[in-house]
Design an enzyme around this catalytic site. Structure first.
Site, mmCIF file in Angstrom:
data_model
loop_
_atom_site.group_PDB
_atom_site.id
_atom_site.type_symbol
_atom_site.label_atom_id
_atom_site.label_comp_id
_atom_site.label_asym_id
_atom_site.label_seq_id
_atom_site.Cartn_x
_atom_site.Cartn_y
_atom_site.Cartn_z
ATOM 1 C CG ASP A 188 20.438 -38.744 6.510
ATOM 2 O OD1 ASP A 188 20.756 -39.560 6.434
ATOM 3 O OD2 ASP A 188 20.965 -38.281 7.643
ATOM 4 C CD GLN A 199 27.717 -37.801 10.467
ATOM 5 O OE1 GLN A 199 27.110 -37.792 9.461
ATOM 6 N NE2 GLN A 199 26.749 -38.572 11.615
ATOM 7 C CE LYS A 207 27.154 -40.554 6.693
ATOM 8 N NZ LYS A 207 26.182 -40.003 8.047
#
Length: 282
Positions: free
Chosen positions: A119, A96, A52
């Site tokens: 997300d 995460q 990322k």
């Protein structure tokens, strides 16, 4: 011979488009910033976070890394999220997953402001998708829609079957296919006569989490097969939820593993980061 849907090529195309957008935004004085939080040092999570960061660097998005120790308390994590929610120079917040066992993932996801939820996991983001309102969409399903469209595969009017009903892939995938005018069936581990259901599919999306479960008996001749799974087999070889060698000869198009759906997830995360700027300006 089946068309191989190349996720690496499509994701590179999207990243290049985003790179131009971000450069234009910078020229107008707008910097896009993503905050990435990782609790503990799970090796797979570290690889994802690294990927990322690399994507951010390539596109021109500023990334802020918060690498917290395993023993970080839930309260400390929620305090950090609250601080980032309040910062005007932070557009997207990503925590995460998975988190250590002592932290409630649902509470953490719900703490991220919906306008910074790049997300697409926040209940408000999922609700907006259900009723067709603007909001972030979970990155993997959004990436699959882009893969289909950019590979010239028509969704409108097609019989679509999704195997899997997870909140991150299965459910949002079904909603996105509906939004694109597909006729959608969601199948899962309790579905009776699963092979009969999947054999109706013009577009079959497999997100079941079992290595090579879907063989040619599940697939209609000429179907498009999208494999969301990724598993490391003995000898470190990667495979998906689809038995590629048996399915590829009967379908019209298929995603490989690796190099299919995987690269699209990060490309769509970057897209959500760029979109967040306009969403927050409203």
């Amino acid at each position: 011979m089946a068309q191989i849907i190349d996720g690496k090529a499509v994701s590179a195309q999207i990243k290049d488009e985003l790179k131009q957008k971000v450069a234009a935004m910078k020229a107008e004085g707008t910097q896009v910033t993503l905050a990435v939080i990782q609790v503990g040092n799970d090796p797979a999570s570290s690889v994802y976070v690294g990927n990322k960061k690399k994507a951010c660097e390539y596109i021109g998005i500023r990334s802020l890394a918060y690498e917290l120790p395993e023993e970080t308390s839930q309260e400390e994590l929620l305090d950090l999220i609250a601080e980032l929610n309040g910062r005007k120079d932070v557009n997207g917040i990503l925590v995460q997953l998975p988190l250590p066992g002592h932290i409630d993932e649902d509470m953490v996801i719900g703490a991220i402001h919906p306008k910074k939820d790049v997300d697409g996991f926040h209940p408000q983001s999922v609700g907006a998708l259900c009723i067709g309102q603007p909001g972030f969409v979970s990155c993997t399903p959004a990436g699959i829609i882009q893969l289909l469209k950019r590979s010239g595969i028509e969704i409108t009017g097609k019989e679509c079957v999704v195997i899997g009903r997870s909140n991150i892939v299965g459910k949002p995938m079904a909603l996105l296919l509906l939004r694109e005018n597909g006729t959608v069936t969601v199948a899962h581990s309790r579905t009776r006569d699963l092979k009969e259901v999947t054999k109706r599919a013009d577009i079959l999306v497999v997100a079941v989490g079992k290595p090579k479960m879907v063989t040619r008996e599940y697939v209609k001749e000429g179907a498009v097969v999208i494999d969301v799974g990724i598993h490391r087999m003995e000898g470190k070889k990667l495979c998906g939820d689809v038995d590629y060698d048996s399915v590829a000869p009967v379908c019209s198009a298929i995603t490989p593993v690796p190099g299919g759906v995987g690269p699209m997830t990060i490309a769509m995360l970057m897209n959500n980061c760029v979109e967040s700027v306009a969403l927050q300006a409203k």
